[in-house]
Design an enzyme around this catalytic site. Sequence first.
Site, PDB file in Angstrom:
ATOM      1  N   ARG A 130       0.842  -1.209   0.000  1.00 51.71           N
ATOM      2  CA  ARG A 130       0.000   0.000   0.000  1.00 51.71           C
ATOM      3  C   ARG A 130       0.875   1.257   0.000  1.00 51.71           C
ATOM      4  NH1 ARG A 130      -4.563  -1.120   4.330  1.00 51.71           N
ATOM      5  NH2 ARG A 130      -5.397   0.907   3.702  1.00 51.71           N
TER       6      ARG A 130
ATOM      7  N   GLN B  95     -11.219   8.643   8.121  1.00 51.09           N
ATOM      8  CA  GLN B  95     -10.959   7.217   8.381  1.00 51.09           C
ATOM      9  C   GLN B  95      -9.747   6.769   7.556  1.00 51.09           C
ATOM     10  OE1 GLN B  95     -14.875   4.790   8.385  1.00 51.09           O
ATOM     11  NE2 GLN B  95     -15.304   6.591   7.149  1.00 51.09           N
TER      12      GLN B  95
ATOM     13  N   HIS C  51      -8.250   6.331  12.200  1.00 54.24           N
ATOM     14  CA  HIS C  51      -7.682   4.994  12.020  1.00 54.24           C
ATOM     15  C   HIS C  51      -6.176   5.017  11.834  1.00 54.24           C
ATOM     16  CE1 HIS C  51     -11.906   3.731  10.438  1.00 54.24           C
ATOM     17  NE2 HIS C  51     -11.882   3.862  11.751  1.00 54.24           N
TER      18      HIS C  51
ATOM     19  N   CYS D  42       8.561  -0.541  22.955  1.00 50.01           N
ATOM     20  CA  CYS D  42       8.668   0.680  23.785  1.00 50.01           C
ATOM     21  C   CYS D  42       7.607   1.718  23.415  1.00 50.01           C
ATOM     22  CB  CYS D  42      10.069   1.285  23.641  1.00 50.01           C
ATOM     23  SG  CYS D  42      10.348   2.058  22.034  1.00 50.01           S
TER      24      CYS D  42
ATOM     25  N   CYS E 241      12.831  -1.200  15.822  1.00 46.84           N
ATOM     26  CA  CYS E 241      12.883   0.097  16.483  1.00 46.84           C
ATOM     27  C   CYS E 241      14.336   0.566  16.617  1.00 46.84           C
ATOM     28  CB  CYS E 241      12.253  -0.055  17.876  1.00 46.84           C
ATOM     29  SG  CYS E 241      12.459   1.353  18.958  1.00 46.84           S
TER      30      CYS E 241
ATOM     31  N   SER F 271     -18.688   4.171   3.005  1.00 47.76           N
ATOM     32  CA  SER F 271     -19.813   3.237   2.838  1.00 47.76           C
ATOM     33  C   SER F 271     -20.592   3.080   4.139  1.00 47.76           C
ATOM     34  CB  SER F 271     -19.287   1.865   2.410  1.00 47.76           C
ATOM     35  OG  SER F 271     -18.437   1.346   3.423  1.00 47.76           O
TER      36      SER F 271
ATOM     37  N   LEU G 219     -20.613   8.139  -3.952  1.00 51.24           N
ATOM     38  CA  LEU G 219     -20.936   7.621  -5.281  1.00 51.24           C
ATOM     39  C   LEU G 219     -22.173   6.728  -5.230  1.00 51.24           C
ATOM     40  CD1 LEU G 219     -19.682   7.991  -8.019  1.00 51.24           C
ATOM     41  CD2 LEU G 219     -18.335   5.949  -7.691  1.00 51.24           C
TER      42      LEU G 219
HETATM   43  C1  BV8 Z   1     -13.602  -0.758  17.547  1.00 56.70           C
HETATM   44  C2  BV8 Z   1      -7.134   1.054   9.101  1.00 56.70           C
HETATM   45  C3  BV8 Z   1     -14.030  -1.101  19.822  1.00 56.70           C
HETATM   46  C4  BV8 Z   1      -6.441  -0.188   8.660  1.00 56.70           C
HETATM   47  C5  BV8 Z   1      -9.497   0.499   9.284  1.00 56.70           C
HETATM   48  C6  BV8 Z   1     -16.724  -8.096  15.039  1.00 56.70           C
HETATM   49  C7  BV8 Z   1     -15.438  -8.334  15.538  1.00 56.70           C
HETATM   50  C8  BV8 Z   1     -14.561  -7.288  15.856  1.00 56.70           C
HETATM   51  C9  BV8 Z   1     -14.971  -5.972  15.668  1.00 56.70           C
HETATM   52  C10 BV8 Z   1     -16.240  -5.757  15.171  1.00 56.70           C
HETATM   53  C11 BV8 Z   1     -17.115  -6.787  14.854  1.00 56.70           C
HETATM   54  N1  BV8 Z   1     -18.274  -6.243  14.379  1.00 56.70           N
HETATM   55  C12 BV8 Z   1     -18.154  -4.895  14.377  1.00 56.70           C
HETATM   56  C13 BV8 Z   1     -16.942  -4.591  14.872  1.00 56.70           C
HETATM   57  C14 BV8 Z   1     -16.409  -3.268  15.030  1.00 56.70           C
HETATM   58  C15 BV8 Z   1     -15.460  -3.043  13.848  1.00 56.70           C
HETATM   59  C16 BV8 Z   1     -16.303  -2.876  12.592  1.00 56.70           C
HETATM   60  O1  BV8 Z   1     -16.982  -1.873  12.438  1.00 56.70           O
HETATM   61  N2  BV8 Z   1     -16.224  -3.894  11.698  1.00 56.70           N
HETATM   62  C17 BV8 Z   1     -17.020  -3.825  10.464  1.00 56.70           C
HETATM   63  C18 BV8 Z   1     -16.205  -4.400   9.298  1.00 56.70           C
HETATM   64  C19 BV8 Z   1     -18.313  -4.601  10.688  1.00 56.70           C
HETATM   65  N3  BV8 Z   1     -14.763  -1.827  14.173  1.00 56.70           N
HETATM   66  C20 BV8 Z   1     -13.582  -1.932  14.822  1.00 56.70           C
HETATM   67  O2  BV8 Z   1     -13.021  -2.982  15.090  1.00 56.70           O
HETATM   68  C21 BV8 Z   1     -12.997  -0.596  15.233  1.00 56.70           C
HETATM   69  N4  BV8 Z   1     -12.647  -0.669  16.627  1.00 56.70           N
HETATM   70  O3  BV8 Z   1     -14.784  -0.845  17.274  1.00 56.70           O
HETATM   71  O4  BV8 Z   1     -13.109  -0.757  18.836  1.00 56.70           O
HETATM   72  C22 BV8 Z   1     -13.995  -2.596  19.844  1.00 56.70           C
HETATM   73  C23 BV8 Z   1     -12.867  -3.224  20.367  1.00 56.70           C
HETATM   74  C24 BV8 Z   1     -12.840  -4.613  20.406  1.00 56.70           C
HETATM   75  C25 BV8 Z   1     -13.916  -5.377  19.898  1.00 56.70           C
HETATM   76  C26 BV8 Z   1     -15.047  -4.718  19.336  1.00 56.70           C
HETATM   77  C27 BV8 Z   1     -15.071  -3.317  19.297  1.00 56.70           C
HETATM   78  C28 BV8 Z   1     -11.730  -0.310  14.452  1.00 56.70           C
HETATM   79  C29 BV8 Z   1     -12.095  -0.071  12.998  1.00 56.70           C
HETATM   80  C30 BV8 Z   1     -10.855   0.462  12.268  1.00 56.70           C
HETATM   81  C31 BV8 Z   1     -10.380  -0.580  11.295  1.00 56.70           C
HETATM   82  N5  BV8 Z   1      -9.314   0.014  10.485  1.00 56.70           N
HETATM   83  N6  BV8 Z   1      -8.500   1.042   8.585  1.00 56.70           N
HETATM   84  C32 BV8 Z   1      -6.189  -0.181   7.179  1.00 56.70           C
HETATM   85  O5  BV8 Z   1      -6.687   0.728   6.460  1.00 56.70           O
HETATM   86  O6  BV8 Z   1      -5.503  -1.101   6.724  1.00 56.70           O
HETATM   87  S1  BV8 Z   1     -11.059   0.487   8.625  1.00 56.70           S
HETATM   88  C33 BV8 Z   1     -11.044   0.777   6.942  1.00 56.70           C
HETATM   89  O7  BV8 Z   1     -12.443   0.819   6.578  1.00 56.70           O
HETATM   90  C34 BV8 Z   1     -10.514   2.120   6.483  1.00 56.70           C
HETATM   91  O8  BV8 Z   1     -10.103   2.968   7.530  1.00 56.70           O
HETATM   92  C35 BV8 Z   1     -11.703   2.737   5.777  1.00 56.70           C
HETATM   93  O9  BV8 Z   1     -11.682   4.108   5.775  1.00 56.70           O
HETATM   94  C36 BV8 Z   1     -12.787   2.187   6.602  1.00 56.70           C
HETATM   95  C37 BV8 Z   1     -14.177   2.340   6.147  1.00 56.70           C
HETATM   96  O10 BV8 Z   1     -14.254   2.039   4.780  1.00 56.70           O
HETATM   97  P1  BV8 Z   1     -14.670   3.279   3.829  1.00 56.70           P
HETATM   98  O11 BV8 Z   1     -13.729   4.410   4.077  1.00 56.70           O
HETATM   99  O12 BV8 Z   1     -16.114   3.563   4.019  1.00 56.70           O
HETATM  100  O13 BV8 Z   1     -14.360   2.703   2.402  1.00 56.70           O
HETATM  101  P2  BV8 Z   1     -15.312   1.750   1.533  1.00 56.70           P
HETATM  102  O14 BV8 Z   1     -14.501   1.178   0.432  1.00 56.70           O
HETATM  103  O15 BV8 Z   1     -16.067   0.827   2.450  1.00 56.70           O
HETATM  104  O16 BV8 Z   1     -16.406   2.754   0.925  1.00 56.70           O
HETATM  105  C38 BV8 Z   1     -15.983   3.730  -0.001  1.00 56.70           C
HETATM  106  C39 BV8 Z   1     -17.230   4.510  -0.344  1.00 56.70           C
HETATM  107  O17 BV8 Z   1     -16.846   5.573  -1.217  1.00 56.70           O
HETATM  108  C40 BV8 Z   1     -18.271   3.686  -1.086  1.00 56.70           C
HETATM  109  O18 BV8 Z   1     -19.536   3.896  -0.496  1.00 56.70           O
HETATM  110  C41 BV8 Z   1     -18.225   4.230  -2.525  1.00 56.70           C
HETATM  111  O19 BV8 Z   1     -19.535   4.291  -3.097  1.00 56.70           O
HETATM  112  C42 BV8 Z   1     -17.720   5.635  -2.299  1.00 56.70           C
HETATM  113  N7  BV8 Z   1     -16.936   6.185  -3.412  1.00 56.70           N
HETATM  114  C43 BV8 Z   1     -16.122   5.526  -4.285  1.00 56.70           C
HETATM  115  N8  BV8 Z   1     -15.558   6.420  -5.138  1.00 56.70           N
HETATM  116  C44 BV8 Z   1     -16.022   7.646  -4.792  1.00 56.70           C
HETATM  117  C45 BV8 Z   1     -16.898   7.511  -3.702  1.00 56.70           C
HETATM  118  N9  BV8 Z   1     -17.526   8.547  -3.126  1.00 56.70           N
HETATM  119  C46 BV8 Z   1     -17.281   9.775  -3.646  1.00 56.70           C
HETATM  120  N10 BV8 Z   1     -16.448   9.998  -4.696  1.00 56.70           N
HETATM  121  C47 BV8 Z   1     -15.807   8.963  -5.291  1.00 56.70           C
HETATM  122  N11 BV8 Z   1     -14.996   9.198  -6.348  1.00 56.70           N
HETATM  123 ZN    ZN Z   2      11.242   0.471  20.745  1.00 56.85          ZN
END
Ligand code: BV8
Ligand code: ZN
Length: 244
Positions: free
Chosen positions: A75, A106, A124, A135, A152, A194, A219
């Site tokens: 990436r 995000q 994020h 550390c 590190c 999304s 979109l």
């Molecule tokens: C948390 C960094 C408390 C890494 C990311 C079951 C087990 C464990 C957890 C969970 C679970 N069920 C739910 C959860 C909570 C979980 C969650 O929500 N899971 C989802 C999948 C169901 N959340 C978490 O775990 C969060 N922590 O809740 O802590 C906790 C603690 C312990 C246990 C439970 C809870 C942490 C979430 C952070 C994860 N890290 N990223 C990396 O990037 O590698 S998330 C990742 O998805 C990105 O950050 C991204 O931004 C984010 C969301 O995706 P989108 O940005 O929306 O992107 P996507 O492709 O989905 O959509 C793009 C949109 O743009 C589309 O709608 C499209 O139509 C539109 N588009 C496209 N082109 C255009 C456009 N719009 C305009 N113009 C264009 N040109």
């Molecule tokens: Zn260190």
Amino acid sequence: MGDRSIENKVLALKEKLSGAENVVVLTGAGISAESGVPTFRGEGGLWRTYRATDLATPEAFENDPKLVWEFYGWRRQLLAPLDPNPGHYALAELERRIPRFTLITQNIDGLHQKAGSANILELHGNLWWVRCTRCGSLTEDRTVPLPELPRCGSCRGLLRPHVVWFGEMLEPKILDQAYEAIRDCGVMLVVGTSGTVQPAASMGVIARKQGATVAEVNLDPTPYSGAYDISISGKAGEILPRLL
Ligand code: BV8
Ligand code: ZN
């Protein structure tokens, strides 16, 4: 209706923004799509090809840090040459015009910083920062790609990407600042997400409950489109500059 309705919505939103004192914007991968960054769920999306949900977890890093660093190294290589698009620049310009402005993202790509946005909350984390698993030291690092198991500089501990993985808590300080900004805002834009990942996904409806006018620019329709005051379907790079 087609364009007519989009034109009317853009004008209504532009009107709202021109008098706004306090604006919050939440962005997701969609705002970086026109810069060439793959989104998570779209065509060729990261989660389709690389099953990022299996790789963006502490367990995956525990089991196979090399594989996870390979994913983030890939990436980095992809992102390094990419530039912000008119959508990023429009938000940076909006920030300059509005007395109180907070950009909650995000995204981990750093393109908002590159476009000149200043008051940014990275929910994020950031792909260009690494954190020591031993550390805790936090360093900006733009090496592309990083060695398979980066160490590190001070304690030789294994470095990890400074991003929030699934199942990990977001930084409480950053999350508090985000909710604080949402509480006081009059207008909130939700752009290019999304609405799948919590807690970011519900920030728009929280703002609305607290009396803000909430508009979506995306979109495709999202589960929250119906809950917002205005929902504009279009590309961020085309719609956002028309709000200035
Ligand atoms: C948390 C960094 C408390 C890494 C990311 C079951 C087990 C464990 C957890 C969970 C679970 N069920 C739910 C959860 C909570 C979980 C969650 O929500 N899971 C989802 C999948 C169901 N959340 C978490 O775990 C969060 N922590 O809740 O802590 C906790 C603690 C312990 C246990 C439970 C809870 C942490 C979430 C952070 C994860 N890290 N990223 C990396 O990037 O590698 S998330 C990742 O998805 C990105 O950050 C991204 O931004 C984010 C969301 O995706 P989108 O940005 O929306 O992107 P996507 O492709 O989905 O959509 C793009 C949109 O743009 C589309 O709608 C499209 O139509 C539109 N588009 C496209 N082109 C255009 C456009 N719009 C305009 N113009 C264009 N040109
Ligand atoms: Zn260190």
